[in-house]
Design a protein around this motif. Sequence first.
Motif, PDB file in Angstrom:
ATOM      1  N   GLY A  61      28.082 -15.174 -63.907  1.00  0.00           N
ATOM      2  CA  GLY A  61      27.156 -16.148 -64.484  1.00  0.00           C
ATOM      3  C   GLY A  61      25.728 -15.823 -64.093  1.00  0.00           C
ATOM      4  N   THR A  62      25.554 -15.386 -62.868  1.00  0.00           N
ATOM      5  CA  THR A  62      24.204 -15.034 -62.403  1.00  0.00           C
ATOM      6  C   THR A  62      23.627 -13.919 -63.267  1.00  0.00           C
ATOM      7  N   ASP A 171      22.351 -22.732 -69.010  1.00  0.00           N
ATOM      8  CA  ASP A 171      23.341 -22.221 -68.073  1.00  0.00           C
ATOM      9  C   ASP A 171      24.506 -23.208 -68.148  1.00  0.00           C
ATOM     10  N   ARG A 174      29.648 -24.579 -66.345  1.00  0.00           N
ATOM     11  CA  ARG A 174      30.749 -25.550 -66.462  1.00  0.00           C
ATOM     12  C   ARG A 174      30.597 -26.383 -67.738  1.00  0.00           C
TER      13      ARG A 174
HETATM   14  C1  LIG Z   1      25.581 -23.755 -62.615  1.00  0.00           C
HETATM   15  C2  LIG Z   1      25.915 -22.364 -62.183  1.00  0.00           C
HETATM   16  N1  LIG Z   1      25.325 -21.339 -62.810  1.00  0.00           N
HETATM   17  C3  LIG Z   1      25.581 -20.063 -62.486  1.00  0.00           C
HETATM   18  C4  LIG Z   1      26.489 -19.768 -61.501  1.00  0.00           C
HETATM   19  C5  LIG Z   1      26.705 -18.331 -61.130  1.00  0.00           C
HETATM   20  O1  LIG Z   1      27.958 -17.861 -61.442  1.00  0.00           O
HETATM   21  P1  LIG Z   1      28.494 -16.525 -60.704  1.00  0.00           P
HETATM   22  O2  LIG Z   1      29.011 -16.972 -59.391  1.00  0.00           O
HETATM   23  O3  LIG Z   1      29.553 -16.043 -61.647  1.00  0.00           O
HETATM   24  O4  LIG Z   1      27.356 -15.587 -60.606  1.00  0.00           O
HETATM   25  C6  LIG Z   1      27.131 -20.800 -60.809  1.00  0.00           C
HETATM   26  C7  LIG Z   1      28.078 -20.491 -59.736  1.00  0.00           C
HETATM   27  O5  LIG Z   1      28.634 -21.325 -59.083  1.00  0.00           O
HETATM   28  C8  LIG Z   1      26.839 -22.141 -61.165  1.00  0.00           C
HETATM   29  O6  LIG Z   1      27.402 -23.166 -60.537  1.00  0.00           O
END
Ligand SMILES: Cc1ncc(COP(=O)(O)O)c(C=O)c1O
Length: 351
Positions: A61-62, A171, A174
């Motif tokens: 996600g990052t 983003d 969830r």
């Molecule tokens: C709202 C949100 N965005 C992005 C991320 C990042 O995801 P990742 O851990 O796959 O990089 C998270 C991770 O917990 C998150 O809670």
Amino acid sequence: MRDVYDLRSDTAIQPTAAMVESLRGQYFADDLLSEDASTQQLLDHVCEAFGKEAALFTPTGTMSNQIAAAVVSRPGSEVVLGSDSHIYNLESGGLAANSGVQVRAVGADAGEYRVHEIEAALRTSALQVAPTSAVFLESTYNLNAGHVSSLSNLQEIREVVDRHGAFLYMDGARVFNAAEKLGVELSEIAQHVDALQFCLNKGLGGPLGSILVGTSEFVREAAMIRQRLGGGMRHTGFIAGPSLLAFEDWRERMAEDRAHAAVLASALRSVESVTLMNDPIETNIVSFSLAASRSEAKHFEQQISQRGIHVKPIGPAAFRAVTHSSLSADDVAFCAETMVKVLTAVADSGR
Ligand SMILES: Cc1ncc(COP(=O)(O)O)c(C=O)c1O
């Protein structure tokens, strides 16, 4: 009785037996060449569910968030985002380091962004001003809260951002929890933003990874930046195949996770020394603080971890517990009962 009840995050979710079984006998082709069939199937499915033209698989996600910022921002521009957002707080300064942008943080009340703050934050180019390139939202919205932005809030933001001509991104790590809570289709949320990412390995339960969705043009650019960051992957079918299964019954599972969080919250509410920090609990995250010293809080954490229950410390005497589908109703009931017992004993002993 299990050995481990991991409530620290929904990323603790484990692939189901059916997911593991689905990998048997598969031929995995190269996703960099867009040749892997199950990855293509997953991306097609995602485009349809979100009502967007194109989708791109990324490792995290990052990385998706960082890619999105790089696609839509020029160095020296400004991104408007929530002060509690993951991008702002937990991505190691990536917006500045990777895209050369500065940020302007705005507030939200239980997931409802303050539209007037967003409007005031939008800037156009002038000699001394960093122009706003994008507004980055997050739902569920977060730093341990799991609040959901309403469709009307998103609609209002869309109108404001359109008047300004900036890009609107979400983003949606969830976003499935958000759609379940609102009782709407994923596309009803996605229609208000130009692009979004969601995580496969949170409540959804895929093995890992994230998917970015948006216009074909956005995704074409995103694919180049993914490659530049080293995020292009080959045999993604290992992830895509099981993730397709995760899509089958996500709404039921998110509803169950939300119900389980409510059970946990209600048990914790019964303990006098506990304050729920994100009441009303809207999705699968329960954050709570203890009227206790740091050492009492540590003792609570140690006592429950001896029984296999793990929660995430989020302050000197505050914790987060996240429900997910690797924990059954019985598991959650056991965790709730044990936590209440330990908390009561800690309060009684006045440690
Ligand atoms: C709202 C949100 N965005 C992005 C991320 C990042 O995801 P990742 O851990 O796959 O990089 C998270 C991770 O917990 C998150 O809670």
